[in-house]
Design a protein around this motif. Structure first.
Motif, PDB file in Angstrom:
ATOM      1  N   PRO A   1      21.613  72.750  67.346  1.00  0.00           N
ATOM      2  CA  PRO A   1      22.519  72.189  68.362  1.00  0.00           C
ATOM      3  C   PRO A   1      23.697  71.419  67.764  1.00  0.00           C
ATOM      4  CG  PRO A   1      20.233  71.425  68.711  1.00  0.00           C
ATOM      5  CD  PRO A   1      20.216  72.359  67.557  1.00  0.00           C
ATOM      6  N   MET A   2      23.448  70.673  66.678  1.00  0.00           N
ATOM      7  CA  MET A   2      24.538  69.895  66.092  1.00  0.00           C
ATOM      8  C   MET A   2      25.504  70.779  65.297  1.00  0.00           C
ATOM      9  SD  MET A   2      23.995  67.226  67.572  1.00  0.00           S
ATOM     10  CE  MET A   2      25.315  66.198  66.940  1.00  0.00           C
ATOM     11  N   ALA A   3      24.976  71.872  64.754  1.00  0.00           N
ATOM     12  CA  ALA A   3      25.856  72.831  64.072  1.00  0.00           C
ATOM     13  C   ALA A   3      26.811  73.464  65.087  1.00  0.00           C
ATOM     14  CB  ALA A   3      25.023  73.908  63.385  1.00  0.00           C
ATOM     15  N   ARG A   4      26.262  73.827  66.247  1.00  0.00           N
ATOM     16  CA  ARG A   4      27.112  74.434  67.293  1.00  0.00           C
ATOM     17  C   ARG A   4      28.168  73.422  67.752  1.00  0.00           C
ATOM     18  NH1 ARG A   4      21.745  76.430  69.328  1.00  0.00           N
ATOM     19  NH2 ARG A   4      21.762  74.699  70.815  1.00  0.00           N
ATOM     20  N   ALA A   5      27.733  72.178  67.922  1.00  0.00           N
ATOM     21  CA  ALA A   5      28.667  71.136  68.373  1.00  0.00           C
ATOM     22  C   ALA A   5      29.761  70.891  67.327  1.00  0.00           C
ATOM     23  CB  ALA A   5      27.904  69.839  68.647  1.00  0.00           C
ATOM     24  N   ALA A   6      29.375  70.953  66.066  1.00  0.00           N
ATOM     25  CA  ALA A   6      30.347  70.694  64.986  1.00  0.00           C
ATOM     26  C   ALA A   6      31.469  71.729  65.014  1.00  0.00           C
ATOM     27  CB  ALA A   6      29.636  70.729  63.630  1.00  0.00           C
ATOM     28  N   ILE A   7      31.089  72.989  65.198  1.00  0.00           N
ATOM     29  CA  ILE A   7      32.122  74.035  65.231  1.00  0.00           C
ATOM     30  C   ILE A   7      32.977  73.869  66.486  1.00  0.00           C
ATOM     31  CG2 ILE A   7      32.515  76.537  65.366  1.00  0.00           C
ATOM     32  CD1 ILE A   7      31.643  75.354  62.550  1.00  0.00           C
ATOM     33  N   ALA A   8      32.332  73.544  67.597  1.00  0.00           N
ATOM     34  CA  ALA A   8      33.097  73.322  68.835  1.00  0.00           C
ATOM     35  C   ALA A   8      34.059  72.156  68.669  1.00  0.00           C
ATOM     36  CB  ALA A   8      32.135  73.063  69.997  1.00  0.00           C
ATOM     37  N   ALA A   9      33.690  71.169  67.849  1.00  0.00           N
ATOM     38  CA  ALA A   9      34.550  69.989  67.637  1.00  0.00           C
ATOM     39  C   ALA A   9      35.708  70.270  66.677  1.00  0.00           C
ATOM     40  CB  ALA A   9      33.714  68.828  67.107  1.00  0.00           C
ATOM     41  N   GLY A  10      35.693  71.451  66.050  1.00  0.00           N
ATOM     42  CA  GLY A  10      36.832  71.809  65.194  1.00  0.00           C
ATOM     43  C   GLY A  10      36.537  71.815  63.700  1.00  0.00           C
ATOM     44  N   ALA A  11      35.256  71.720  63.331  1.00  0.00           N
ATOM     45  CA  ALA A  11      34.929  71.762  61.897  1.00  0.00           C
ATOM     46  C   ALA A  11      35.336  73.111  61.312  1.00  0.00           C
ATOM     47  CB  ALA A  11      33.441  71.517  61.689  1.00  0.00           C
ATOM     48  N   ASP A  12      35.666  73.099  60.022  1.00  0.00           N
ATOM     49  CA  ASP A  12      36.080  74.320  59.332  1.00  0.00           C
ATOM     50  C   ASP A  12      34.904  75.098  58.765  1.00  0.00           C
ATOM     51  OD1 ASP A  12      39.023  74.100  59.538  1.00  0.00           O
ATOM     52  OD2 ASP A  12      38.679  72.226  58.456  1.00  0.00           O
ATOM     53  N   GLY A  13      33.695  74.578  58.989  1.00  0.00           N
ATOM     54  CA  GLY A  13      32.523  75.289  58.500  1.00  0.00           C
ATOM     55  C   GLY A  13      31.321  74.387  58.470  1.00  0.00           C
TER      56      GLY A  13
ATOM     57  N   ILE B   1      30.931  81.080  69.351  1.00  0.00           N
ATOM     58  CA  ILE B   1      31.750  79.867  69.559  1.00  0.00           C
ATOM     59  C   ILE B   1      33.082  80.014  68.819  1.00  0.00           C
ATOM     60  CG2 ILE B   1      31.868  77.358  69.187  1.00  0.00           C
ATOM     61  CD1 ILE B   1      28.755  77.360  69.351  1.00  0.00           C
ATOM     62  N   ALA B   2      33.010  80.566  67.601  1.00  0.00           N
ATOM     63  CA  ALA B   2      34.221  80.728  66.785  1.00  0.00           C
ATOM     64  C   ALA B   2      35.253  81.578  67.518  1.00  0.00           C
ATOM     65  CB  ALA B   2      33.857  81.370  65.450  1.00  0.00           C
ATOM     66  N   GLU B   3      34.767  82.639  68.162  1.00  0.00           N
ATOM     67  CA  GLU B   3      35.668  83.558  68.866  1.00  0.00           C
ATOM     68  C   GLU B   3      36.455  82.842  69.959  1.00  0.00           C
ATOM     69  OE1 GLU B   3      34.198  87.332  70.797  1.00  0.00           O
ATOM     70  OE2 GLU B   3      33.507  87.535  68.709  1.00  0.00           O
ATOM     71  N   VAL B   4      35.767  81.966  70.695  1.00  0.00           N
ATOM     72  CA  VAL B   4      36.421  81.216  71.771  1.00  0.00           C
ATOM     73  C   VAL B   4      37.553  80.364  71.199  1.00  0.00           C
ATOM     74  CG1 VAL B   4      36.053  79.359  73.479  1.00  0.00           C
ATOM     75  CG2 VAL B   4      34.275  81.078  73.101  1.00  0.00           C
ATOM     76  N   LEU B   5      37.382  79.918  69.959  1.00  0.00           N
ATOM     77  CA  LEU B   5      38.362  79.030  69.330  1.00  0.00           C
ATOM     78  C   LEU B   5      39.400  79.795  68.513  1.00  0.00           C
ATOM     79  CD1 LEU B   5      35.760  76.377  68.132  1.00  0.00           C
ATOM     80  CD2 LEU B   5      37.322  76.136  70.067  1.00  0.00           C
ATOM     81  N   GLY B   6      39.347  81.127  68.591  1.00  0.00           N
ATOM     82  CA  GLY B   6      40.303  81.936  67.815  1.00  0.00           C
ATOM     83  C   GLY B   6      39.965  81.944  66.330  1.00  0.00           C
ATOM     84  N   ARG B   7      38.686  81.722  66.007  1.00  0.00           N
ATOM     85  CA  ARG B   7      38.283  81.728  64.611  1.00  0.00           C
ATOM     86  C   ARG B   7      37.237  82.823  64.391  1.00  0.00           C
ATOM     87  NH1 ARG B   7      38.423  75.567  62.450  1.00  0.00           N
ATOM     88  NH2 ARG B   7      39.002  76.681  60.542  1.00  0.00           N
ATOM     89  N   SER B   8      36.749  82.936  63.167  1.00  0.00           N
ATOM     90  CA  SER B   8      35.739  83.968  62.897  1.00  0.00           C
ATOM     91  C   SER B   8      34.757  83.443  61.860  1.00  0.00           C
ATOM     92  CB  SER B   8      36.422  85.231  62.375  1.00  0.00           C
ATOM     93  OG  SER B   8      37.020  84.932  61.123  1.00  0.00           O
ATOM     94  N   VAL B   9      33.672  84.195  61.693  1.00  0.00           N
ATOM     95  CA  VAL B   9      32.693  83.831  60.654  1.00  0.00           C
ATOM     96  C   VAL B   9      32.842  84.812  59.505  1.00  0.00           C
ATOM     97  CG1 VAL B   9      30.230  83.772  60.081  1.00  0.00           C
ATOM     98  CG2 VAL B   9      31.068  82.735  62.208  1.00  0.00           C
TER      99      VAL B   9
END
Ligand code: PEP
Ligand code: MN
Length: 337
Positions: A282-294, A329-337
Motif C-alpha cells: 500500500p505504501m509503495a502504491r501511495a509513493a508512486i501516486a505522490a510523485g516518487a521517481d521509483g 498507477i504509472a500509466e495514469v501519471l503518464g509514466r511507465s515501469v
C-alpha cells in the motif's frame, strides 16, 4: 549566488565570467537551461560585489539562491536531473524499480531473487554486503564475497547493482562492483563519507537519516555535489517518530516537497519505511501516486529464514503483483515501469 548569462552568450565570454568568479575565491558550477547558461557561484559570496558582477560582459543578472542547498536546488537547475544507470534513466519518465534482499546471503539466494525481480520488471538489484546493524552480534554481511555474488547475479539477469558503502575506505571496492553507491540512513550525515563518494565516478543514492529534516537531507546531497558528483538520487525511507506500530513513519510528504525544492530524483523505500510485509505494497502504491521517481523494495525467496529484515521482505509473488499495480498507477501519471 546564481549568475544568469544572456541568451546566446559566446562560450569564451561565459568562460571569462566563470574564471573571474573563481579568481574571487568561489567554486563555480554551470548548467544550461532554455538556451541560457546559468552559473552557481558558491563559497564566501559575501566578499563579492554582485552589482558589479551584473555589469560584466555576458551577464544578464545575479540572484541570491534562497536556500542553504544550492547545487541541489531547483532554483539553480530548473529541469529534472536524470541519473542514467544501465537501461534506466532515474528521474525520467520511466520509474526506477530496485529490488532484492536486505543482505546478500549466498549464491543460490541472490540468483533466485535476481531472476524473480528481473522477471517482474525491476531494473536494479539491491543487496547489502556491508550491513549497518544495530547489534554487533547480528549478521554483518558477506563483505567483498557478497559484492561478487551480487554482481554476478545482477549480470546474469541484465540488472544494475545498488549496495551500501559504510565507510570512506570501502568506496573504491564498492565502486568496482556496484553501479550505485548507497549511503545508508545512519550515515546520511557522515560528511567524510559524503565527500569521498563525491569524488567517485558512480551515482550516489542518499537515504534520509532517521531523524533528519528535509533540509539536512538536501544538504547531504549538496556535500556530494559540491565535490563534483552531480549524479545523486534521494531515497525517503521513513523517519523516527513517537509511533510504534510501524518500524518508521514513511514521510510521503517529503516526495512532493523535495520535487519542488530540488531537481534530484526521489525514490521511496516502503520496506524500511513500514517494517511490515503487508504494509509495503500500500505504501509503495501511495509513493508512486505522490510523485516518487521509483521504489526500492526488499524481496526474499525465503523471508522466514532471512538473515536480516525478513519480516518486511516481500515474497517474489507479492512483488510481482505489486509491480503490476505500479504499472497501472504509472500509466495514469503518464509514466511507465
Ligand atoms: C538497507 O537498505 O538495507 C538499509 C540498511 O537501509 P537504511 O539505511 O535506510 O536503514
Ligand atoms: Mn534492510
Amino acid at each position: 549566488m546564481l549568475v544568469l548569462l544572456k541568451p546566446g552568450t559566446p562560450e569564451a565570454a561565459a568562460s571569462d565570467v566563470m574564471t573571474r568568479l573563481r579568481m574571487a575565491g568561489l567554486a563555480v558550477h554551470r548548467t544550461d537551461h532554455d538556451g541560457r547558461i546559468r552559473v552557481a557561484a558558491v563559497g564566501d559570496t559575501g566578499a563579492v560585489d554582485w552589482t558589479e558582477v551584473a555589469t560584466w560582459p555576458g551577464v544578464e543578472s545575479t540572484h541570491k539562491l534562497p536556500r542553504p542547498f544550492k547545487l541541489a536546488s531547483r532554483a539553480f537547475r530548473p529541469h529534472d536531473t536524470i541519473v542514467q544507470v544501465g537501461r534506466c534513466g532515474i528521474g525520467g519518465r520511466q520509474l526506477a524499480i530496485m529490488a532484492g534482499p536486505c543482505s546478500v546471503e549466498g549464491e543460490a539466494q541472490a540468483f533466485a531473487i535476481a531472476e524473480a525481480v528481473a522477471r517482474s520488471g525491476a531494473t536494479v538489484l539491491r543487496g547489502g554486503a556491508y550491513k549497518p546493524r544495530t547489534s554487533p552480534y547480528a549478521f554483518q554481511g558477506l563483505g567483498e564475497e557478497g559484492l561478487k555474488i551480487l554482481r554476478r547475479a545482477a549480470d546474469a539477469h541484465g540488472l544494475a547493482v545498488v549496495s551500501e558503502v559504510m565507510d570512506t575506505q570501502q568506496v573504491p571496492l564498492l565502486a568496482r562492483y556496484a553501479d550505485i553507491l548507497q549511503i545508508g540512513a545512519r550515515n546520511m550525515q557522515n560528511y567524510s563519507l559524503l565527500r569521498e563518494v563525491g569524488h567517485a565516478s558512480r551515482p550516489v543514492m542518499i537515504k534520509r537519516g532517521l531523524s533528519s529534516t528535509i533540509e539536512e537531507w538536501l544538504l547531504s546531497a549538496e556535500h556530494v555535489m559540491a565535490q563534483g558528483n552531480q549524479q545523486v538520487i534521494l531515497c525517503e525511507r521513513g523517519i523516527r517518530t513517537f509511533e510504534t506500530y510501524t518500524r518508521n513513519t514513511l514521510d510521503l510528504n517529503a516526495v512532493p516537497v523535495v520535487k519542488e525544492l530540488s531537481h534530484l530524483p526521489v525514490l521511496v523505500d516502503p520496506s524500511h519505511g513500514t517494517g511490515i510485509r503487508d504494509k509495503v505494497a500500500p505504501m509503495a502504491r501511495a509513493a508512486i501516486a505522490a510523485g516518487a521517481d521509483g521504489l526500492i523494495i526488499e524481496v526474499h525467496n525465503d523471508p522466514e529464514h532471512a538473515l536480516s529484515d525478513g519480516p518486511q521482505s516481500l515474497w517474489p509473488g507479492q512483488f510481482d503483483e505489486l509491480v503490476g499495480q505500479i504499472r497501472t498507477i504509472a500509466e495514469v501519471l503518464g509514466r511507465s515501469v
